[in-house]
Design a protein around this motif. Structure first.
Motif, PDB file in Angstrom:
ATOM      1  N   ASP A 198       0.817  -1.218   0.000  1.00 31.98           N
ATOM      2  CA  ASP A 198       0.000   0.000   0.000  1.00 31.98           C
ATOM      3  C   ASP A 198       0.847   1.264   0.000  1.00 31.98           C
ATOM      4  O   ASP A 198       0.307   2.368   0.040  1.00 31.98           O
ATOM      5  N   HIS A 199       2.164   1.075  -0.015  1.00 27.31           N
ATOM      6  CA  HIS A 199       3.100   2.206  -0.055  1.00 27.31           C
ATOM      7  C   HIS A 199       2.881   3.143   1.138  1.00 27.31           C
ATOM      8  O   HIS A 199       2.780   4.360   1.002  1.00 27.31           O
ATOM      9  N   LEU A 200       2.812   2.553   2.327  1.00 30.16           N
ATOM     10  CA  LEU A 200       2.595   3.324   3.553  1.00 30.16           C
ATOM     11  C   LEU A 200       3.887   3.453   4.340  1.00 30.16           C
ATOM     12  O   LEU A 200       4.767   2.606   4.256  1.00 30.16           O
ATOM     13  N   ALA A 201       3.986   4.529   5.097  1.00 30.13           N
ATOM     14  CA  ALA A 201       5.076   4.644   6.064  1.00 30.13           C
ATOM     15  C   ALA A 201       4.761   3.736   7.251  1.00 30.13           C
ATOM     16  O   ALA A 201       3.621   3.308   7.445  1.00 30.13           O
ATOM     17  N   PHE A 202       5.782   3.453   8.073  1.00 26.84           N
ATOM     18  CA  PHE A 202       5.586   2.537   9.197  1.00 26.84           C
ATOM     19  C   PHE A 202       4.421   2.947  10.101  1.00 26.84           C
ATOM     20  O   PHE A 202       3.544   2.126  10.397  1.00 26.84           O
ATOM     21  N   PRO A 203       4.346   4.220  10.558  1.00 31.21           N
ATOM     22  CA  PRO A 203       3.234   4.581  11.449  1.00 31.21           C
ATOM     23  C   PRO A 203       1.870   4.424  10.785  1.00 31.21           C
ATOM     24  O   PRO A 203       0.893   4.053  11.435  1.00 31.21           O
ATOM     25  N   GLU A 204       1.825   4.709   9.461  1.00 31.26           N
ATOM     26  CA  GLU A 204       0.549   4.563   8.743  1.00 31.26           C
ATOM     27  C   GLU A 204       0.148   3.100   8.652  1.00 31.26           C
ATOM     28  O   GLU A 204      -1.040   2.761   8.782  1.00 31.26           O
ATOM     29  N   ALA A 205       1.127   2.219   8.417  1.00 31.63           N
ATOM     30  CA  ALA A 205       0.825   0.788   8.346  1.00 31.63           C
ATOM     31  C   ALA A 205       0.348   0.266   9.698  1.00 31.63           C
ATOM     32  O   ALA A 205      -0.591  -0.536   9.769  1.00 31.63           O
ATOM     33  N   VAL A 206       0.982   0.728  10.773  1.00 34.82           N
ATOM     34  CA  VAL A 206       0.543   0.334  12.115  1.00 34.82           C
ATOM     35  C   VAL A 206      -0.884   0.819  12.358  1.00 34.82           C
ATOM     36  O   VAL A 206      -1.730   0.081  12.883  1.00 34.82           O
ATOM     37  N   GLU A 207      -1.158   2.063  11.981  1.00 34.68           N
ATOM     38  CA  GLU A 207      -2.500   2.610  12.182  1.00 34.68           C
ATOM     39  C   GLU A 207      -3.541   1.838  11.379  1.00 34.68           C
ATOM     40  O   GLU A 207      -4.636   1.548  11.869  1.00 34.68           O
ATOM     41  N   GLU A 208      -3.178   1.499  10.133  1.00 30.96           N
ATOM     42  CA  GLU A 208      -4.098   0.735   9.286  1.00 30.96           C
ATOM     43  C   GLU A 208      -4.409  -0.626   9.914  1.00 30.96           C
ATOM     44  O   GLU A 208      -5.563  -1.063   9.970  1.00 30.96           O
ATOM     45  N   LEU A 209      -3.384  -1.290  10.414  1.00 31.47           N
ATOM     46  CA  LEU A 209      -3.570  -2.599  11.026  1.00 31.47           C
ATOM     47  C   LEU A 209      -4.359  -2.473  12.332  1.00 31.47           C
ATOM     48  O   LEU A 209      -5.209  -3.321  12.645  1.00 31.47           O
ATOM     49  N   ALA A 210      -4.104  -1.397  13.068  1.00 27.21           N
ATOM     50  CA  ALA A 210      -4.829  -1.175  14.325  1.00 27.21           C
ATOM     51  C   ALA A 210      -6.311  -0.930  14.066  1.00 27.21           C
ATOM     52  O   ALA A 210      -7.169  -1.396  14.828  1.00 27.21           O
ATOM     53  N   LEU A 211      -6.630  -0.212  13.001  1.00 25.85           N
ATOM     54  CA  LEU A 211      -8.040   0.023  12.651  1.00 25.85           C
ATOM     55  C   LEU A 211      -8.743  -1.298  12.368  1.00 25.85           C
ATOM     56  O   LEU A 211      -9.883  -1.510  12.788  1.00 25.85           O
ATOM     57  N   ARG A 212      -8.054  -2.191  11.651  1.00 25.31           N
ATOM     58  CA  ARG A 212      -8.639  -3.505  11.357  1.00 25.31           C
ATOM     59  C   ARG A 212      -8.875  -4.296  12.632  1.00 25.31           C
ATOM     60  O   ARG A 212      -9.842  -5.050  12.739  1.00 25.31           O
ATOM     61  N   ALA A 213      -7.979  -4.124  13.592  1.00 29.35           N
ATOM     62  CA  ALA A 213      -8.061  -4.901  14.836  1.00 29.35           C
ATOM     63  C   ALA A 213      -8.894  -4.205  15.905  1.00 29.35           C
ATOM     64  O   ALA A 213      -9.065  -4.737  17.000  1.00 29.35           O
ATOM     65  N   GLY A 214      -9.391  -2.995  15.599  1.00 26.97           N
ATOM     66  CA  GLY A 214     -10.170  -2.248  16.578  1.00 26.97           C
ATOM     67  C   GLY A 214      -9.344  -1.771  17.749  1.00 26.97           C
ATOM     68  O   GLY A 214      -9.823  -1.694  18.883  1.00 26.97           O
ATOM     69  N   MET A 215      -8.098  -1.414  17.490  1.00 23.74           N
ATOM     70  CA  MET A 215      -7.194  -0.978  18.553  1.00 23.74           C
ATOM     71  C   MET A 215      -6.795   0.478  18.349  1.00 23.74           C
ATOM     72  O   MET A 215      -6.794   0.975  17.221  1.00 23.74           O
ATOM     73  N   GLN A 216      -6.452   1.144  19.439  1.00 22.60           N
ATOM     74  CA  GLN A 216      -6.002   2.529  19.412  1.00 22.60           C
ATOM     75  C   GLN A 216      -4.480   2.542  19.558  1.00 22.60           C
ATOM     76  O   GLN A 216      -3.938   1.953  20.488  1.00 22.60           O
ATOM     77  N   VAL A 217      -3.801   3.214  18.633  1.00 25.11           N
ATOM     78  CA  VAL A 217      -2.339   3.238  18.677  1.00 25.11           C
ATOM     79  C   VAL A 217      -1.877   4.159  19.803  1.00 25.11           C
ATOM     80  O   VAL A 217      -2.177   5.349  19.797  1.00 25.11           O
ATOM     81  N   PRO A 218      -1.128   3.631  20.786  1.00 26.75           N
ATOM     82  CA  PRO A 218      -0.604   4.477  21.871  1.00 26.75           C
ATOM     83  C   PRO A 218       0.756   5.053  21.473  1.00 26.75           C
ATOM     84  O   PRO A 218       1.350   4.642  20.486  1.00 26.75           O
ATOM     85  N   THR A 219       1.252   5.961  22.264  1.00 29.63           N
ATOM     86  CA  THR A 219       2.584   6.509  22.044  1.00 29.63           C
ATOM     87  C   THR A 219       3.265   6.676  23.386  1.00 29.63           C
ATOM     88  O   THR A 219       2.626   6.699  24.434  1.00 29.63           O
ATOM     89  N   ARG A 220       4.586   6.808  23.360  1.00 27.77           N
ATOM     90  CA  ARG A 220       5.344   6.997  24.599  1.00 27.77           C
ATOM     91  C   ARG A 220       5.521   8.489  24.824  1.00 27.77           C
ATOM     92  O   ARG A 220       6.456   9.111  24.327  1.00 27.77           O
ATOM     93  N   SER A 221       4.613   9.085  25.550  1.00 28.13           N
ATOM     94  CA  SER A 221       4.624  10.535  25.718  1.00 28.13           C
ATOM     95  C   SER A 221       5.888  11.030  26.403  1.00 28.13           C
ATOM     96  O   SER A 221       6.302  12.163  26.194  1.00 28.13           O
TER      97      SER A 221
END
Length: 584
Positions: free
Chosen positions: A78-101
């Motif tokens: 899909d020609h995505l950057a790493f964070p975009e691919a993670v977000e896409e996969l998280a949407l499929r899995a119904g998960m919210q992407v966290p970050t290390r604030s």
């Protein structure tokens, strides 16, 4: 940004995701034993060599060598950057992407802007069907030959006349109006806020993931500008986005080529005739970011310009942008249309086959470069040809090593009257060499152990049961093997996919992925994997002890050697000369 997403989340995400479902949603898979097979989406082939393993949650192509996790597949396909691919996969899995604030300053999410722009797009689409004055827009589209199906595919809409249609519906409060301003849907002048798009056919601009990020509008009445684009916003950057790219990716499982045209209607007119691989820049010249994105997407790029002087000047600017990226791995060509024609009018006159034939006649990058220089030079004299050669030499110096630079240097040598073989061509890999795959280099003991563990994480605890001398090894890769084993002791249930993702930020991530599918592994029977790993670890420990002994031994004077030590050195000297002995 990969390091800003907790590795524990990546582990959980991959555990909840099924790579078979992810890959299967984009290409057709068929069951083949315990794995799944398909024709590889990353290269042309007739016999399926692309394998997806549900056990390892990993894909591998035995033809072109492509391999990776579900995240890696989304990045590549899909020609995505790493964070975009993670977000896409998280949407499929119904998960919210966290970050290390604690590691970075968290930037505000752009989700409200995406949602607002999507609402505006839906409103504009509805007005094209329902607004009392929409007949003018519908009539214009009919005159341009746009069918209802194509209008639906591209999400075309209508912005009614008046200054506050959108403002009244989506901007009732100060916060809503602030967001409308932020995403460019309304404008402000002298303290007065008003709709940016009025009495226009609206063209939603989507990013490659299909999210609406902005709009283009074609004025129906009198006035200027005839075409208007959304301004730069936090989610819309003209120098990076291309109109029609999402639609082209959606319509073609694998793009053979992409043609770059000038406007929205050119893209839509070509799609109307079944030519669904056209994209347009958004009121700007083609940028390096545009071209990098396109070269990753299709093996051939065709720039389409008017044949007049302005069109050729624009093409020359595009060529100069393309030169540093013209490695020869993809074709870059230039198509010049007859005077007074554009893709919209020409495809109506020639039809799909005629326009396709015209595209096939497009000039190569090298031909256009030398033709352009010849037009502005004196090719009738020797000095004139040398001046053209000098100009071409300067331009060729911007090209990376590859077939385009080789061809350019050959033509430069001919212009100078020098035999191409005698030209000062820098040594580079000859065209076609990359297609011949060399035999993989044999793996060291450390690399063998790493490869076995990456491909079979369940073997990790076995290493802890062996002599631990190998941990003192200074061999290349030992600094990877030690934390790899420790990681497997903590997470013995981890999959190959999740394990590899733990190393994505490592400078040798690509190599680690590569050796995880090394042919060495396929030569080992399933029942022999444990013995192979133990053997590699034991030999590595033995090598470490031997090296440590030598280092300590060599620090002493020869006169201090005992009889036994002298005999040991003699034995090792003899064995070092025996074929197959691995002792240094």
């Amino acid at each position: 940004m990969a390091g800003k997403i907790p590795s524990e989340f990546i582990d959980d995400l991959l555990a909840r995701s099924d790579i078979v479902e992810v890959v299967g949603s984009r290409i057709q898979l068929r069951k083949a034993g315990k794995d799944y097979q398909a024709r590889c989406p990353f290269h042309d082939e007739k016999t399926p060599s692309f394998t997806v393993s549900p056990d390892k949650q990993f894909y591998h192509c035995f033809g072109c060598g492509a391999h990776g996790t579900a995240i890696g597949f989304l990045m590549e396909h899909d020609h995505l950057a790493f964070p975009e691919a993670v977000e896409e996969l998280a949407l499929r899995a119904g998960m919210q992407v966290p970050t290390r604030s604690e590691q970075f300053v968290k930037t505000p999410t752009q989700a409200p802007l995406y949602a607002l722009v999507e609402k505006a797009a839906a409103l504009y689409r509805r007005q094209l069907r329902e607004h009392p004055q929409a007949n003018r827009a519908v009539e214009y589209l009919k005159q341009r030959g746009v069918s209802g199906e194509i209008a639906g595919d591209f999400g075309l809409g209508y912005a009614p006349p008046g200054w506050s249609f959108l403002l009244e519906r989506l901007g009732r409060g100060p916060g809503e109006q602030a967001r409308l301003l932020e995403c460019g849907l309304i404008a402000e002048q002298d303290g007065r806020r008003y709709d940016r798009f009025r009495d226009r056919i609206v063209f939603p601009i989507r990013d490659r993931r299909g999210r609406v990020i902005g709009f283009g509008g074609r004025l129906l009445g009198e006035g200027k500008p005839k075409y208007l684009n959304s301004p730069e916003t936090p989610i819309f950057h003209k120098g990076r986005e291309l109109y029609g790219l999402f639609e082209a990716l959606r319509s073609n499982r694998k793009l053979a080529s992409l043609v770059i045209v000038e406007g929205y209607m050119d893209v839509i007119a070509l799609a109307q005739f079944g030519l669904t691989s056209a994209v347009a820049t958004l009121g700007t010249a083609t940028t390096a970011d545009h071209l990098k994105q396109l070269l990753k997407t299709a093996p051939e790029i065709v720039f389409c310009f008017d044949g007049d002087r302005a069109g050729r000047d624009a093409a020359w600017k595009a060529l100069q942008i393309a030169l540093p990226l013209a490695s020869g791995h993809q074709l870059i060509r230039f198509l010049f249309l007859p005077e007074g024609e554009d893709p919209d009018t020409l495809v109506r006159r020639l039809g799909r086959d005629g326009f396709t034939a015209l595209m096939a006649s497009a000039q190569s990058l090298s031909d256009f470069l030398f033709d352009r220089l010849a037009e502005h030079g004196d090719m009738a004299s020797s000095d004139g040809r040398k001046r053209v050669a000098s100009q071409a030499q300067e331009l060729a110096s911007e090209m990376p090593a590859g077939i385009y630079r080789d061809l350019a240097l050959e033509r430069i040598a001919m212009l100078k009257g020098v035999s191409p073989g005698a030209s000062a061509r820098p040594r580079s890999r000859r065209p076609g060499r990359s297609a011949r795959q060399s035999l993989p280099a044999p793996l060291s003991l450390v690399a063998k152990a790493i490869a076995l563990l990456l491909d079979n994480p369940r073997l990790g605890p076995i290493v802890s049961q062996q002599d631990a001398t190998w941990r003192r090894s200074t061999s290349p890769g030992a600094d990877v093997l030690r934390p790899l084993v420790d990681m497997l002791l903590e997470r013995p249930e981890i999959t190959k996919a999740a394990l590899l993702e733990r190393w994505r930020d490592h400078p040798h991530f690509g190599y680690l992925q590569q050796i995880s599918v090394h042919p060495y592994l396929s030569d080992i029977a399933e029942g022999d994997l444990e013995a192979e790993l133990i053997g590699a670890i034991d030999r590595l420990s033995a090598e470490t002890r031997k090296l440590e002994w030598r280092q300590a031994f060599n620090q002493r004077s020869v006169m201090e050697w005992s009889v036994e030590e002298r005999a040991r050195v003699q034995r090792q000297g003899d064995s070092a000369r025996e074929p197959g002995d691995e002792t240094p």
